[in-house]
Design a protein around this motif. Structure first.
Motif, mmCIF file in Angstrom:
data_model
loop_
_atom_site.group_PDB
_atom_site.id
_atom_site.type_symbol
_atom_site.label_atom_id
_atom_site.label_comp_id
_atom_site.label_asym_id
_atom_site.label_seq_id
_atom_site.Cartn_x
_atom_site.Cartn_y
_atom_site.Cartn_z
ATOM 1 N N TRP A 124 -4.658 2.463 0.601
ATOM 2 C CA TRP A 124 -3.563 2.374 1.614
ATOM 3 C C TRP A 124 -4.246 2.315 3.073
ATOM 4 C CZ3 TRP A 124 -0.115 0.614 -1.023
ATOM 5 C CH2 TRP A 124 0.524 0.971 -2.164
ATOM 6 N N ALA A 125 -5.220 3.115 3.284
ATOM 7 C CA ALA A 125 -6.036 3.262 4.505
ATOM 8 C C ALA A 125 -6.426 1.813 5.015
ATOM 9 C CB ALA A 125 -7.037 4.315 4.710
ATOM 10 N N GLY A 126 -7.182 1.076 3.768
ATOM 11 C CA GLY A 126 -7.908 -0.253 3.919
ATOM 12 C C GLY A 126 -6.487 -1.185 4.452
ATOM 13 N N LEU A 127 -5.527 -1.179 3.608
ATOM 14 C CA LEU A 127 -4.499 -2.104 3.989
ATOM 15 C C LEU A 127 -3.796 -2.018 5.216
ATOM 16 C CD1 LEU A 127 -2.786 -2.378 0.410
ATOM 17 C CD2 LEU A 127 -3.983 -4.070 1.571
ATOM 18 N N ILE B 96 4.692 -9.098 12.079
ATOM 19 C CA ILE B 96 5.306 -8.323 10.891
ATOM 20 C C ILE B 96 4.263 -7.383 10.274
ATOM 21 C CG2 ILE B 96 6.294 -8.538 8.348
ATOM 22 C CD1 ILE B 96 7.907 -11.031 9.253
ATOM 23 N N LEU B 97 3.051 -7.694 10.418
ATOM 24 C CA LEU B 97 1.969 -7.017 9.985
ATOM 25 C C LEU B 97 1.974 -5.632 10.592
ATOM 26 C CD1 LEU B 97 -0.922 -9.649 9.478
ATOM 27 C CD2 LEU B 97 0.795 -8.427 7.738
ATOM 28 N N TYR B 98 2.461 -5.676 11.795
ATOM 29 C CA TYR B 98 2.530 -4.151 12.426
ATOM 30 C C TYR B 98 3.382 -3.077 11.534
ATOM 31 C CZ TYR B 98 0.184 -5.798 16.804
ATOM 32 O OH TYR B 98 -0.732 -6.341 17.523
ATOM 33 N N ILE B 99 4.592 -3.839 11.072
ATOM 34 C CA ILE B 99 5.440 -3.010 10.177
ATOM 35 C C ILE B 99 4.771 -2.538 8.894
ATOM 36 C CG2 ILE B 99 7.770 -2.857 9.224
ATOM 37 C CD1 ILE B 99 8.687 -4.536 11.476
ATOM 38 N N PHE C 246 1.830 1.142 5.140
ATOM 39 C CA PHE C 246 0.804 1.511 4.417
ATOM 40 C C PHE C 246 0.065 2.755 4.994
ATOM 41 C CE2 PHE C 246 0.253 -3.312 3.515
ATOM 42 C CZ PHE C 246 0.854 -3.099 2.359
ATOM 43 N N THR C 247 0.354 3.071 6.229
ATOM 44 C CA THR C 247 0.063 4.340 6.906
ATOM 45 C C THR C 247 0.779 5.576 6.379
ATOM 46 O OG1 THR C 247 -0.720 3.143 8.830
ATOM 47 C CG2 THR C 247 -0.356 5.566 8.972
ATOM 48 N N PHE C 248 2.097 5.066 6.177
ATOM 49 C CA PHE C 248 3.074 6.043 5.538
ATOM 50 C C PHE C 248 2.451 6.350 4.176
ATOM 51 C CE2 PHE C 248 6.557 6.328 2.603
ATOM 52 C CZ PHE C 248 7.084 7.406 2.926
ATOM 53 N N MET C 249 2.453 5.445 3.465
ATOM 54 C CA MET C 249 1.849 5.601 1.808
ATOM 55 C C MET C 249 0.606 6.143 2.021
ATOM 56 S SD MET C 249 3.759 3.840 -0.010
ATOM 57 C CE MET C 249 3.010 3.771 -1.620
ATOM 58 N N PHE C 250 -0.371 6.090 2.988
ATOM 59 C CA PHE C 250 -1.798 7.001 2.938
ATOM 60 C C PHE C 250 -1.209 8.403 3.198
ATOM 61 C CE2 PHE C 250 -4.785 8.792 5.706
ATOM 62 C CZ PHE C 250 -5.744 8.640 4.731
ATOM 63 N N GLY C 251 -0.501 8.608 4.270
ATOM 64 C CA GLY C 251 0.030 10.048 4.618
ATOM 65 C C GLY C 251 0.621 10.576 3.607
ATOM 66 N N TRP C 252 1.548 10.150 2.656
ATOM 67 C CA TRP C 252 2.268 10.646 1.545
ATOM 68 C C TRP C 252 1.241 11.246 0.451
ATOM 69 C CZ3 TRP C 252 7.655 11.610 1.777
ATOM 70 C CH2 TRP C 252 8.187 11.988 0.565
ATOM 71 N N CYS D 99 10.624 3.626 1.190
ATOM 72 C CA CYS D 99 10.048 2.249 0.689
ATOM 73 C C CYS D 99 11.116 1.346 0.836
ATOM 74 C CB CYS D 99 9.400 2.466 -0.472
ATOM 75 S SG CYS D 99 7.945 3.509 -0.622
ATOM 76 N N ALA D 100 12.239 1.519 0.283
ATOM 77 C CA ALA D 100 13.308 0.493 0.533
ATOM 78 C C ALA D 100 13.669 0.205 1.766
ATOM 79 C CB ALA D 100 14.425 1.061 -0.324
ATOM 80 N N ALA D 101 13.621 0.930 2.682
ATOM 81 C CA ALA D 101 14.129 0.667 4.089
ATOM 82 C C ALA D 101 12.951 0.072 4.597
ATOM 83 C CB ALA D 101 14.144 1.910 4.941
ATOM 84 N N PHE D 102 11.777 -0.026 4.564
ATOM 85 C CA PHE D 102 10.715 -0.655 4.852
ATOM 86 C C PHE D 102 10.861 -2.250 4.332
ATOM 87 C CE2 PHE D 102 7.863 2.893 6.373
ATOM 88 C CZ PHE D 102 7.505 2.503 7.519
ATOM 89 N N LEU D 103 10.855 -2.304 3.029
ATOM 90 C CA LEU D 103 11.297 -3.497 2.333
ATOM 91 C C LEU D 103 12.191 -4.238 3.191
ATOM 92 C CD1 LEU D 103 10.650 -5.633 0.105
ATOM 93 C CD2 LEU D 103 12.244 -4.252 -1.227
ATOM 94 N N VAL D 104 13.463 -3.835 3.213
ATOM 95 C CA VAL D 104 14.643 -4.325 3.810
ATOM 96 C C VAL D 104 14.282 -4.896 5.128
ATOM 97 C CG1 VAL D 104 16.979 -4.090 4.478
ATOM 98 C CG2 VAL D 104 16.322 -3.148 2.496
ATOM 99 N N LEU D 105 13.453 -3.933 6.026
ATOM 100 C CA LEU D 105 13.236 -4.197 7.338
ATOM 101 C C LEU D 105 12.248 -5.455 7.355
ATOM 102 C CD1 LEU D 105 13.255 -3.627 10.346
ATOM 103 C CD2 LEU D 105 11.314 -2.162 9.766
#
Length: 87
Positions: free
Chosen positions: A12-15, A29-32, A37-43, A67-73
């Motif tokens: 997650w940190a690498g991605l 879009i890669l910023y989002i 991925f930063t959220f996933m790393f933290g979680w 995760c669903a909100a990120f996907l929709v965004l």
């Protein structure tokens, strides 16, 4: 911490770093996605450091909702970028 947990943290940190680094060159879009991925790393990090299982019960619902909100965004922004006429 098991080796699998460490592998997920590194993944997650690498991605996240990859997305933030190449966002300006490839697509904003890669910023989002980097934020996701930063959220996933933290979680995953918090899940490993505390005794509460963050992948069970109400926490699981919160995790899946985020995760669903990120996907929709990301999908909405991707469609908007692709539909924009090229100049």
């Amino acid at each position: 911490m098991e080796i699998r947990d460490i592998m997920y943290l590194v993944l997650w940190a690498g991605l996240g770093l990859y997305c933030f680094f190449y966002a300006k060159k490839i697509s904003p879009i890669l910023y989002i996605l980097g934020g996701f991925f930063t959220f996933m790393f933290g979680w995953y990090l918090v899940n490993d450091l505390i005794t509460v299982d963050l992948f069970a019960g109400v926490y699981s619902i919160v995790f899946r909702s985020i995760c669903a909100a990120f996907l929709v965004l990301v999908v909405i922004l991707y469609i908007m970028i692709k539909r924009k006429p090229k100049e």
